[in-house]
Design a protein around this motif. Structure first.
Motif: not given
Lengths: 114, 110
Positions: A18, A62-64, A80-82, A86
């Motif tokens: 993250d 996205s929801d990340r 989050q959770r790259t 990204d």
């Protein structure tokens, strides 16, 4: 006066980690924007904050991705959770009001996901 | 959906050689058109806002003009320090974001 500042200027992270990117807008500017600039994609809108109104999150890919703005000033963009896709330059801008006012950009944070 | 197209993608000029950059737009009611300059490794720097057809604004060697379908950024007698990427953008109907064109990368050689 001081312009828009962003930190860090560069961030290298491993896939799956993250990251948090910070933006300090120009004092007195009620509107704050996040954009992403990647090679071949140009500048893409991510999210918009205006005063105490609910943010416009329509550009988040996205929801990340999430963002918050505390006290109507500083904003943090969290990924989050790259993923490798990204990797880009994340730009923050602020303005006196809605996007019909000129936006002033910070220097950006270059994110590299390895 | 708003669309902004810039041409050419890249432009090489000799110092002193004047030229123009084009920004074509399709919007449901123009609420302004913005020009920015971006140097490598930096954020876009605001140059001009144009609001109505026929409007013109100038800054040093740059002059921006606006019609109902496009905007031009005229560069008169450019210098090497004018080398940068020039971006144009329009606000969306809600006023929540800017839609940017792909930019024109200008290179001015001495």
């Amino acid at each position: 006066g001081a312009g828009v500042s962003q930190s860090p200027s560069n961030k290298v992270t491993e896939k799956g980690k993250d990251v948090e990117l910070r933006c300090d807008p120009i004092s007195g500017h009620t509107a704050l924007y996040w954009y992403r600039q990647s090679l071949g994609q140009g500048l893409e809108f991510l999210i918009y904050f205006q005063g105490n109104s609910a943010p416009d999150k329509s550009g988040l890919p996205s929801d990340r991705f999430s963002a918050e703005r505390t006290g109507g000033s500083v904003s943090t963009l969290t990924i989050q959770r790259t993923q490798q896709e990204d990797s880009a330059v994340y730009l923050c801008a602020s303005s006196l009001g809605r996007s019909t006012y000129e936006q002033y950009f910070g220097p950006g944070t270059r994110l590299t996901v390895t | 959906e708003d669309q902004v197209t810039q041409s050419p993608e890249a432009l090489r000029l000799q110092e002193g050689e004047s030229s123009s950059l084009n920004c074509s737009y399709t919007v449901s009611g123009l609420r302004g058109l913005f020009w920015y300059r971006q140097d490598p490794g930096k954020g876009p720097e605001f140059l001009f806002t144009l609001y109505s057809a026929g409007e013109e604004k100038e800054k040093e060697r740059l002059k921006a003009t606006l019609t109902k379908k496009e905007s031009f950024l005229h560069i008169t007698a450019p210098k090497p320090e004018d080398s940068a990427t020039y971006l144009c953008a329009v606000p969306d109907r809600a006023g929540n974001m800017l839609t940017f064109g792909g930019g024109t990368r200008l290179m001015v050689k001495p």
